[in-house]
Write a protein that holds these residues in place. Sequence first.
Motif, mmCIF file in Angstrom:
data_model
loop_
_atom_site.group_PDB
_atom_site.id
_atom_site.type_symbol
_atom_site.label_atom_id
_atom_site.label_comp_id
_atom_site.label_asym_id
_atom_site.label_seq_id
_atom_site.Cartn_x
_atom_site.Cartn_y
_atom_site.Cartn_z
ATOM 1 N N GLY A 297 0.993 -1.233 -0.045
ATOM 2 C CA GLY A 297 0.002 0.164 -0.062
ATOM 3 C C GLY A 297 0.708 1.217 0.030
ATOM 4 O O GLY A 297 1.945 1.142 0.140
ATOM 5 N N ASP A 298 0.182 2.387 -0.033
ATOM 6 C CA ASP A 298 0.892 3.783 0.021
ATOM 7 C C ASP A 298 1.739 3.901 1.328
ATOM 8 O O ASP A 298 2.629 4.395 1.404
ATOM 9 C CB ASP A 298 0.263 4.941 -0.320
ATOM 10 C CG ASP A 298 -1.389 4.856 0.326
ATOM 11 O OD1 ASP A 298 -1.813 3.753 0.439
ATOM 12 O OD2 ASP A 298 -1.653 5.814 1.035
ATOM 13 N N GLY A 299 0.910 3.489 2.335
ATOM 14 C CA GLY A 299 1.603 3.646 3.714
ATOM 15 C C GLY A 299 2.651 2.764 3.950
ATOM 16 O O GLY A 299 3.750 3.053 4.228
ATOM 17 N N ASP A 300 2.635 1.535 3.412
ATOM 18 C CA ASP A 300 3.667 0.599 3.564
ATOM 19 C C ASP A 300 4.669 0.787 2.644
ATOM 20 O O ASP A 300 5.974 1.132 3.023
ATOM 21 C CB ASP A 300 3.026 -0.665 3.155
ATOM 22 C CG ASP A 300 4.273 -1.946 2.986
ATOM 23 O OD1 ASP A 300 4.156 -2.550 4.203
ATOM 24 O OD2 ASP A 300 5.002 -2.101 1.998
ATOM 25 N N ASN B 99 -2.713 2.482 -3.957
ATOM 26 C CA ASN B 99 -2.628 3.827 -3.354
ATOM 27 C C ASN B 99 -4.100 4.506 -3.069
ATOM 28 O O ASN B 99 -4.883 4.552 -4.209
ATOM 29 C CB ASN B 99 -1.919 4.652 -4.543
ATOM 30 C CG ASN B 99 -1.632 6.075 -3.680
ATOM 31 O OD1 ASN B 99 -1.821 6.394 -2.468
ATOM 32 N ND2 ASN B 99 -1.107 6.825 -4.604
ATOM 33 N N ASN B 100 -4.331 4.401 -1.857
ATOM 34 C CA ASN B 100 -5.634 4.918 -1.327
ATOM 35 C C ASN B 100 -5.478 6.281 -0.541
ATOM 36 O O ASN B 100 -6.585 7.006 -0.360
ATOM 37 C CB ASN B 100 -6.338 4.203 -0.684
ATOM 38 C CG ASN B 100 -5.830 3.337 0.707
ATOM 39 O OD1 ASN B 100 -4.813 3.849 0.992
ATOM 40 N ND2 ASN B 100 -6.221 2.091 1.094
ATOM 41 N N GLY B 101 -4.205 6.843 -0.458
ATOM 42 C CA GLY B 101 -3.897 7.982 0.178
ATOM 43 C C GLY B 101 -4.045 7.928 1.796
ATOM 44 O O GLY B 101 -4.135 9.054 2.355
ATOM 45 N N VAL B 102 -4.105 6.783 2.209
ATOM 46 C CA VAL B 102 -4.503 6.572 3.930
ATOM 47 C C VAL B 102 -3.919 5.603 4.277
ATOM 48 O O VAL B 102 -3.484 4.301 3.466
ATOM 49 C CB VAL B 102 -5.952 6.759 4.181
ATOM 50 C CG1 VAL B 102 -6.465 8.198 4.045
ATOM 51 C CG2 VAL B 102 -6.707 5.561 3.355
ATOM 52 N N PHE B 103 -3.497 5.322 5.525
ATOM 53 C CA PHE B 103 -2.875 4.155 6.258
ATOM 54 C C PHE B 103 -4.480 3.467 6.416
ATOM 55 O O PHE B 103 -4.998 3.673 7.596
ATOM 56 C CB PHE B 103 -2.325 4.543 7.752
ATOM 57 C CG PHE B 103 -0.865 4.782 7.477
ATOM 58 C CD1 PHE B 103 0.046 3.818 7.256
ATOM 59 C CD2 PHE B 103 -0.565 6.009 7.440
ATOM 60 C CE1 PHE B 103 1.344 4.301 7.106
ATOM 61 C CE2 PHE B 103 0.746 6.465 7.413
ATOM 62 C CZ PHE B 103 1.977 5.502 7.384
ATOM 63 N N GLY B 104 -5.159 2.852 5.701
ATOM 64 C CA GLY B 104 -6.445 2.316 5.920
ATOM 65 C C GLY B 104 -6.673 1.455 6.990
ATOM 66 O O GLY B 104 -7.640 1.683 7.699
ATOM 67 N N GLU B 105 -5.721 0.370 7.155
ATOM 68 C CA GLU B 105 -5.958 -0.564 8.070
ATOM 69 C C GLU B 105 -6.050 -0.190 9.474
ATOM 70 O O GLU B 105 -6.543 -0.426 10.614
ATOM 71 C CB GLU B 105 -4.939 -1.629 8.061
ATOM 72 C CG GLU B 105 -5.363 -3.082 8.988
ATOM 73 C CD GLU B 105 -4.354 -4.093 8.863
ATOM 74 O OE1 GLU B 105 -3.430 -3.968 7.829
ATOM 75 O OE2 GLU B 105 -4.480 -5.110 9.686
HETATM 76 MG MG LIG Z 1 -3.413 3.021 1.907
#
Ligand SMILES: [Mg+2]
Length: 260
Positions: A107-110, A135-141
């Motif tokens: 992910g983007d955070g990772d 890439n969702n622009g957030v640390f989703g989890e």
């Molecule tokens: Mg993310």
Amino acid sequence: MRIVPSDRPPDQPARLVDDFTPDLIDVGAHQLCPGCGEPVAMRSAMEAISELGLEKRTIAVFGIGCYTAFSNNLDVEVLQALHGRAPSLATGVKRASPGTVVLTIQGDGDMVSEGLQEVVHAAARGEAITCIMLNNGVFGETGGHMTATTVLGQRTKTSLEGRDPDRHGRPILLASLLAQLEGTAFVARGAVNSAGNVARTKRLLIRALETQVKGAGFSFVEILTMCPTGWFIETEEAPAYLGEHLAAVHEPGVLKDVLA
Ligand SMILES: [Mg+2]
Ligand SMILES: Cc1ncc(C[n+]2csc(CCOP(=O)(O)OP(=O)(O)O)c2C)c(N)n1
Ligand code: SF4
């Protein structure tokens, strides 16, 4: 044109995801949020592997995020990396076993917030691996916090008034950065917010895997995915939100293709 009546339940039951699950996904049902874009991206990646006939040779190295839930669902070999370190683990796998097709799912955070140096160095070295960033622009989890790719004005749990360049800095456009490195052979950005974009994204994934199979160098596909939960918006608004906000900054397209 067939008009579907919306004032009563449909005559036919809805088509279940399980009914058309790609070969490489063992269990079609998932526990990610309704409207999440990550399952769509995962399906596209698995379909790309199947269509190229690479199922027996593929090893996927997972980062840590909501998408990690799929590591138990896939009928390809899977390794779990530490947060942000998937490109280094993938490098080791590919060098130890050059005949395998090795990809990372991050992910983007990772990839950008936690492990930027890993992907940049792997790309600069021209490792013959394929890195895929959802890439969702957030640390989703972990609850929707701002990441290094969050676009200006985007509301997250840690930027409630929207990302402000003076307070939070500006986003890193990873695909654009990687395309500048000589070691990269294929760099592209896709999105899964419409049927057309899903189809285009699968073509990008196929091209990236072909780049690896032909030994041309490092390949990278960024996929913009919806995260209505982390964006704090209604589920049905997420595809349009992605188009208006994320894709306006992280623009989809092919940035580099040395085989073209
Ligand atoms: Mg993310
Ligand atoms: C070293 C380390 N730091 C933090 C965490 C907590 N953590 C788990 S998932 C995650 C967010 C991942 O975000 P992203 O890669 O963007 O994936 P998403 O959930 O958005 O799909 C974080 C910070 C962790 N597991 N390990
Ligand atoms: S929090 Fe976001 S990325 Fe995670 S499952 Fe829900 S919608 Fe998907």
